[in-house]
Design a protein around this motif. Structure first.
Motif, mmCIF file in Angstrom:
data_model
loop_
_atom_site.group_PDB
_atom_site.id
_atom_site.type_symbol
_atom_site.label_atom_id
_atom_site.label_comp_id
_atom_site.label_asym_id
_atom_site.label_seq_id
_atom_site.Cartn_x
_atom_site.Cartn_y
_atom_site.Cartn_z
ATOM 1 N N PRO A 193 -5.175 39.186 20.138
ATOM 2 C CA PRO A 193 -5.377 37.819 19.630
ATOM 3 C C PRO A 193 -4.092 37.230 19.059
ATOM 4 O O PRO A 193 -3.228 37.953 18.545
ATOM 5 C CB PRO A 193 -6.435 37.996 18.529
ATOM 6 N N ASN A 194 -3.974 35.908 19.160
ATOM 7 C CA ASN A 194 -2.822 35.185 18.596
ATOM 8 C C ASN A 194 -1.501 35.803 19.050
ATOM 9 O O ASN A 194 -0.574 36.000 18.271
ATOM 10 C CB ASN A 194 -2.901 35.186 17.065
ATOM 11 N N HIS A 195 -1.423 36.078 20.337
ATOM 12 C CA HIS A 195 -0.322 36.863 20.888
ATOM 13 C C HIS A 195 0.993 36.086 20.911
ATOM 14 O O HIS A 195 1.101 35.016 21.495
ATOM 15 C CB HIS A 195 -0.677 37.298 22.308
ATOM 16 N N ASN A 196 2.007 36.664 20.269
ATOM 17 C CA ASN A 196 3.362 36.099 20.239
ATOM 18 C C ASN A 196 3.403 34.666 19.726
ATOM 19 O O ASN A 196 4.251 33.866 20.144
ATOM 20 C CB ASN A 196 4.009 36.156 21.629
ATOM 21 N N GLU A 197 2.492 34.328 18.803
ATOM 22 C CA GLU A 197 2.489 32.991 18.227
ATOM 23 C C GLU A 197 3.166 33.011 16.857
ATOM 24 O O GLU A 197 2.944 33.921 16.063
ATOM 25 C CB GLU A 197 1.058 32.463 18.095
ATOM 26 N N PRO A 198 3.999 32.012 16.585
ATOM 27 C CA PRO A 198 4.715 31.972 15.301
ATOM 28 C C PRO A 198 3.800 31.630 14.142
ATOM 29 O O PRO A 198 2.705 31.090 14.331
ATOM 30 C CB PRO A 198 5.757 30.863 15.524
ATOM 31 N N THR B 73 8.249 24.876 24.600
ATOM 32 C CA THR B 73 7.069 25.726 24.810
ATOM 33 C C THR B 73 7.444 27.185 24.640
ATOM 34 O O THR B 73 6.731 27.948 23.967
ATOM 35 C CB THR B 73 6.478 25.490 26.218
ATOM 36 N N GLU B 74 8.538 27.612 25.225
ATOM 37 C CA GLU B 74 9.001 28.993 25.072
ATOM 38 C C GLU B 74 9.228 29.341 23.600
ATOM 39 O O GLU B 74 8.938 30.453 23.163
ATOM 40 C CB GLU B 74 10.307 29.201 25.844
ATOM 41 N N LEU B 75 9.732 28.373 22.838
ATOM 42 C CA LEU B 75 10.079 28.621 21.442
ATOM 43 C C LEU B 75 8.865 28.667 20.520
ATOM 44 O O LEU B 75 8.950 29.183 19.408
ATOM 45 C CB LEU B 75 11.074 27.566 20.954
ATOM 46 N N GLY B 76 7.719 28.098 20.959
ATOM 47 C CA GLY B 76 6.509 28.235 20.164
ATOM 48 C C GLY B 76 5.900 26.955 19.624
ATOM 49 O O GLY B 76 5.014 27.019 18.766
ATOM 50 N N VAL B 77 6.334 25.784 20.125
ATOM 51 C CA VAL B 77 5.735 24.528 19.672
ATOM 52 C C VAL B 77 4.249 24.504 20.036
ATOM 53 O O VAL B 77 3.851 24.949 21.112
ATOM 54 C CB VAL B 77 6.473 23.328 20.311
ATOM 55 N N GLY C 147 5.682 35.080 27.513
ATOM 56 C CA GLY C 147 4.696 36.002 26.974
ATOM 57 C C GLY C 147 3.844 35.428 25.862
ATOM 58 O O GLY C 147 3.181 36.174 25.137
ATOM 59 N N ARG C 148 3.842 34.102 25.721
ATOM 60 C CA ARG C 148 2.959 33.466 24.733
ATOM 61 C C ARG C 148 1.513 33.513 25.217
ATOM 62 O O ARG C 148 1.247 33.503 26.420
ATOM 63 C CB ARG C 148 3.334 32.002 24.538
ATOM 64 N N GLY C 149 0.586 33.491 24.267
ATOM 65 C CA GLY C 149 -0.813 33.446 24.638
ATOM 66 C C GLY C 149 -1.402 32.048 24.584
ATOM 67 O O GLY C 149 -2.509 31.827 25.053
ATOM 68 N N TYR C 150 -0.632 31.086 24.014
ATOM 69 C CA TYR C 150 -1.160 29.738 23.779
ATOM 70 C C TYR C 150 -0.426 28.710 24.618
ATOM 71 O O TYR C 150 0.810 28.688 24.655
ATOM 72 C CB TYR C 150 -1.034 29.385 22.303
ATOM 73 N N LEU C 151 -1.183 27.847 25.284
ATOM 74 C CA LEU C 151 -0.612 26.769 26.090
ATOM 75 C C LEU C 151 -0.644 25.484 25.268
ATOM 76 O O LEU C 151 -1.707 24.918 25.024
ATOM 77 C CB LEU C 151 -1.418 26.580 27.374
ATOM 78 N N ASP D 192 -3.214 49.019 39.494
ATOM 79 C CA ASP D 192 -2.037 48.566 38.744
ATOM 80 C C ASP D 192 -2.459 47.843 37.466
ATOM 81 O O ASP D 192 -3.523 47.198 37.406
ATOM 82 C CB ASP D 192 -1.189 47.624 39.587
ATOM 83 N N LEU D 193 -1.618 47.947 36.441
ATOM 84 C CA LEU D 193 -1.856 47.259 35.176
ATOM 85 C C LEU D 193 -1.133 45.916 35.162
ATOM 86 O O LEU D 193 -0.010 45.798 35.673
ATOM 87 C CB LEU D 193 -1.377 48.115 34.006
ATOM 88 N N ILE D 194 -1.756 44.903 34.548
ATOM 89 C CA ILE D 194 -1.150 43.584 34.442
ATOM 90 C C ILE D 194 -1.392 43.031 33.043
ATOM 91 O O ILE D 194 -2.245 43.521 32.306
ATOM 92 C CB ILE D 194 -1.720 42.594 35.485
ATOM 93 N N ARG D 195 -0.617 42.012 32.670
ATOM 94 C CA ARG D 195 -0.805 41.303 31.413
ATOM 95 C C ARG D 195 -1.250 39.883 31.744
ATOM 96 O O ARG D 195 -0.613 39.186 32.530
ATOM 97 C CB ARG D 195 0.499 41.295 30.599
ATOM 98 N N VAL D 196 -2.347 39.444 31.141
ATOM 99 C CA VAL D 196 -2.911 38.124 31.390
ATOM 100 C C VAL D 196 -3.007 37.365 30.074
ATOM 101 O O VAL D 196 -3.377 37.945 29.046
ATOM 102 C CB VAL D 196 -4.327 38.233 32.016
ATOM 103 N N VAL D 197 -2.659 36.062 30.078
ATOM 104 C CA VAL D 197 -2.845 35.217 28.899
ATOM 105 C C VAL D 197 -3.858 34.128 29.234
ATOM 106 O O VAL D 197 -3.977 33.710 30.390
ATOM 107 C CB VAL D 197 -1.520 34.591 28.425
ATOM 108 N N ASP D 198 -4.594 33.680 28.217
ATOM 109 C CA ASP D 198 -5.674 32.719 28.481
ATOM 110 C C ASP D 198 -5.357 31.289 28.070
ATOM 111 O O ASP D 198 -6.157 30.378 28.286
ATOM 112 C CB ASP D 198 -6.980 33.169 27.825
ATOM 113 N N GLY D 199 -4.198 31.065 27.446
ATOM 114 C CA GLY D 199 -3.809 29.715 27.070
ATOM 115 C C GLY D 199 -4.360 29.248 25.734
ATOM 116 O O GLY D 199 -3.981 28.183 25.249
ATOM 117 N N VAL D 200 -5.249 30.018 25.121
ATOM 118 C CA VAL D 200 -5.791 29.645 23.812
ATOM 119 C C VAL D 200 -5.396 30.657 22.741
ATOM 120 O O VAL D 200 -5.994 30.706 21.665
ATOM 121 C CB VAL D 200 -7.327 29.478 23.861
ATOM 122 N N GLY D 201 -4.400 31.474 23.047
ATOM 123 C CA GLY D 201 -3.833 32.368 22.046
ATOM 124 C C GLY D 201 -3.973 33.850 22.313
ATOM 125 O O GLY D 201 -3.375 34.665 21.606
#
Length: 226
Positions: free
Chosen positions: A61-66, A91-95, A128-132, A28-37
């Motif tokens: 890289p820089n996934h879904n970041e404003p 957080t959802e909005l991109g701060v 779906g953000r990449g940054y925590l 199966d395919l999955i999407r993983v984010v690392d918290g640093v973008g």
């Protein structure tokens, strides 16, 4: 999770979520984010009782970041549920970072940093953000304005401000790094606003109505982040 050159090892709570909630199987395919973008498309290759090994297929890289780098300082709230709601939504909005503030009108409370980090982590997975965004240590308003100096635009939300936040943003359209301060219940005092103005913060109006802190934070993030 351990993200290596060409594979990801998923363990702990994320592994439990993968197998019991998402019910993912080998192949199966999955999407993983690392918290640093970064975000990763990966395929589940192997599973044990405690972990899953996945091969990396694509990296984003820089996934879904404003484009706007927005830091938000927020007066502490007494109600923990409202604080968690605020953290989740901005957080959802991109701060990019959240700074809990102790102000003249703050009702004594301590930030539940560990809990807020979990809320923020769940929010980036959901959105779906990449940054925590980090939850900073509790600061006084004075500490915050002295430490957070290097921004293209510095704002403070204030109910007596005469200019709307969208007007200020238009006048500073080239700004890519912004900090905004949101007051607690009762808002900022006139003295606190004066201190901020002396440090080049611009008072802005968010709405004709008087907004709760968490509502003001959501409105500000929505209007400032593209």
């Amino acid at each position: 999770n351990n993200i290596l050159k060409d594979k990801i090892i998923i363990e702990g709570e994320d592994f439990s979520h993968l197998v019991t909630v998402m019910r993912k199987k080998i192949g199966d395919l999955i999407r993983v984010v690392d918290g640093v973008g970064n975000a990763y498309d990966a395929r589940v290759e192997r599973k044990t009782r405690r972990s899953a090994e996945c091969s990396i297929i694509n990296i984003y890289p820089n996934h879904n970041e404003p484009k706007i780098h927005l830091v938000m300082g927020v007066g502490m709230l007494k109600n923990p549920t409202r604080s968690e709601f605020l953290v989740e939504k901005v957080t959802e909005l991109g701060v990019k970072a959240i700074i809990p503030l102790k102000t003249e009108r703050t009702i004594p409370a301590k930030p539940k940093a560990d809990r807020w980090k979990k809320v923020a982590l769940a929010a980036i997975k959901q959105s779906g953000r990449g940054y925590l965004p980090p939850i900073r240590e509790l600061r006084t308003l004075w500490q915050c304005i002295k430490e957070q100096r290097v921004f293209d635009l510095k704002l403070i939300a204030h109910e007596k401000a005469t200019e709307h936040i969208t007007s200020i943003k238009r006048k500073n359209s080239s700004a890519t790094s912004i900090i905004i301060l949101i007051g607690p219940e009762g808002g900022f005092s006139d003295n606190e606003v004066s201190q901020c103005v002396a440090e080049n913060y611009i008072p802005v109006c968010l709405n004709k109505k008087r907004l709760r802190t968490e509502t003001a934070a959501i409105v500000a993030a929505t209007l400032l982040i593209d």
